[in-house]
Design an enzyme around this catalytic site. Structure first.
Site, mmCIF file in Angstrom:
data_model
loop_
_atom_site.group_PDB
_atom_site.id
_atom_site.type_symbol
_atom_site.label_atom_id
_atom_site.label_comp_id
_atom_site.label_asym_id
_atom_site.label_seq_id
_atom_site.Cartn_x
_atom_site.Cartn_y
_atom_site.Cartn_z
ATOM 1 N N ASP A 24 0.832 -1.208 0.000
ATOM 2 C CA ASP A 24 0.000 0.000 0.000
ATOM 3 C C ASP A 24 0.866 1.258 0.000
ATOM 4 O O ASP A 24 1.985 1.253 0.502
ATOM 5 C CB ASP A 24 -0.926 -0.036 1.238
ATOM 6 C CG ASP A 24 -2.091 0.919 1.095
ATOM 7 O OD1 ASP A 24 -2.406 1.323 -0.039
ATOM 8 O OD2 ASP A 24 -2.692 1.268 2.131
ATOM 9 N N HIS A 41 2.712 3.471 -8.976
ATOM 10 C CA HIS A 41 2.506 2.050 -9.271
ATOM 11 C C HIS A 41 3.718 1.480 -9.997
ATOM 12 O O HIS A 41 4.142 0.360 -9.741
ATOM 13 C CB HIS A 41 1.235 1.846 -10.090
ATOM 14 C CG HIS A 41 -0.018 2.271 -9.372
ATOM 15 N ND1 HIS A 41 -0.274 1.917 -8.069
ATOM 16 C CD2 HIS A 41 -1.078 3.027 -9.767
ATOM 17 C CE1 HIS A 41 -1.437 2.438 -7.695
ATOM 18 N NE2 HIS A 41 -1.939 3.121 -8.708
ATOM 19 N N ARG A 75 -11.971 2.568 -8.517
ATOM 20 C CA ARG A 75 -11.056 3.680 -8.862
ATOM 21 C C ARG A 75 -11.348 4.216 -10.265
ATOM 22 O O ARG A 75 -12.010 3.548 -11.054
ATOM 23 C CB ARG A 75 -9.615 3.184 -8.756
ATOM 24 C CG ARG A 75 -9.266 2.827 -7.329
ATOM 25 C CD ARG A 75 -7.801 2.572 -7.160
ATOM 26 N NE ARG A 75 -7.526 2.231 -5.769
ATOM 27 C CZ ARG A 75 -6.326 2.207 -5.238
ATOM 28 N NH1 ARG A 75 -5.273 2.486 -5.971
ATOM 29 N NH2 ARG A 75 -6.170 1.889 -3.967
ATOM 30 N N LEU A 135 11.090 -20.074 -4.807
ATOM 31 C CA LEU A 135 9.985 -19.291 -4.234
ATOM 32 C C LEU A 135 8.705 -19.433 -5.070
ATOM 33 O O LEU A 135 8.752 -19.334 -6.292
ATOM 34 C CB LEU A 135 10.394 -17.808 -4.200
ATOM 35 C CG LEU A 135 9.310 -16.814 -3.778
ATOM 36 C CD1 LEU A 135 9.023 -16.930 -2.291
ATOM 37 C CD2 LEU A 135 9.725 -15.385 -4.124
#
Ligand code: IPE
Ligand code: IPE
Ligand code: MG
Length: 244
Positions: A24, A41, A75, A135
């Site tokens: 965030d 972003h 949004r 991962l």
């Protein structure tokens, strides 16, 4: 001139197996820099690479990143479009790198509501990295925990209707197998950046016993050192799961 030293990979006794992050603060970071939110972003996508790398160094097995929530459709259209374009570009440009780093990509959420181009790029990246055993990077896209629980209930009902499940047998362990996250263990550590003290419809079922660390840094400025600090804080916690 001396190069800025890379934060060293700390010796952590108790590395979480699964870390989930609410990324965030991209917009506020951009605002502070006098830049448009979309720049935030873009900068946030760089942090994703850093954090995935740090997870590899520590030997974290699963990393779930909240990238777009069910509620983020509220949004402005232009921001949603920028986010979707960024996602598609990220997938196209990072898949090779992920593959090289032995990362296996996965995704959770109502993926079929994403733009076709994103779905295609996503499925290609997932396919290309499916054999990797380092991962597991799980992107939460068009994800909402309440929606996930409802989809889980629907799946349970189908199983009951088809005679595959006796309702009397339903328990938390079985219900977990009807969620998007059925293949992954619950997160040990939940990190949220930008100082907000809320969950925002993320993994409500799975975080029942997760340790929570909130960082005041905005996601684009959250570095490897901040990430290692959060994991160190986790490793000092005493988890009791209701016992003694
Ligand atoms: C997180 O940053 C990214 C997404 C939710 C897609 P925000 O866009 O929420 O940034 P802030 O919270 O408005 O600063
Ligand atoms: C949560 O952030 C969703 C993601 C990080 C993708 P938001 O910025 O959407 O959450 P709220 O609106 O502050 O609760
Ligand atoms: Mg936000």
């Amino acid at each position: 001139m001396a190069k800025k030293e890379e934060p060293s990979n700390p010796e952590i006794a108790n590395v979480p197996k699964h870390i989930a992050i609410i990324m965030d603060g991209n917009g506020r970071w951009a605002n502070e820099q006098g830049k448009p939110r979309t720049e935030g972003h873009r900068a946030g996508a760089r942090t994703v690479r850093q954090v995935a790398e740090a997870c590899g160094e520590l030997g974290v097995a699963y990393l779930t990143l909240y990238a777009f929530s069910s509620e983020n459709w509220k949004r402005p259209k232009s921001e949603i479009q920028a986010l979707m374009t960024l996602l598609e570009r990220f997938l196209k440009s990072q898949t090779k790198e992920m593959h090289k780093n032995n990362i296996r990509l996965q995704a959770i959420g109502r993926l079929t509501d994403l733009p076709d181009k994103c779905q295609r790029a996503l499925h290609e990246s997932i396919e290309q990295t499916s054999q990797n055993d380092g991962l597991t990077l799980i992107l939460a896209l068009n994800y909402g925990a309440r929606e996930e629980i409802i989809d889980g209930v629907r799946s349970v009902l189908r199983h009951v209707q088809d005679g595959l499940l006796d309702p009397a047998m339903l328990d938390p362990q079985i219900f977990s197998k009807h969620l998007y996250t059925r293949y992954y263990p619950d997160p040990d550590l939940l990190i949220r950046t930008s100082g907000e003290m809320r969950i925002s419809n993320f993994l409500l079922w799975q975080i029942s016993y997760s340790e929570i660390v909130i960082s005041d840094k905005f996601w684009p400025e959250f570095g490897k050192d901040d990430f290692f600090k959060a994991v160190e804080e986790y490793s000092r916690r005493q988890r009791r799961f209701g016992g003694l």
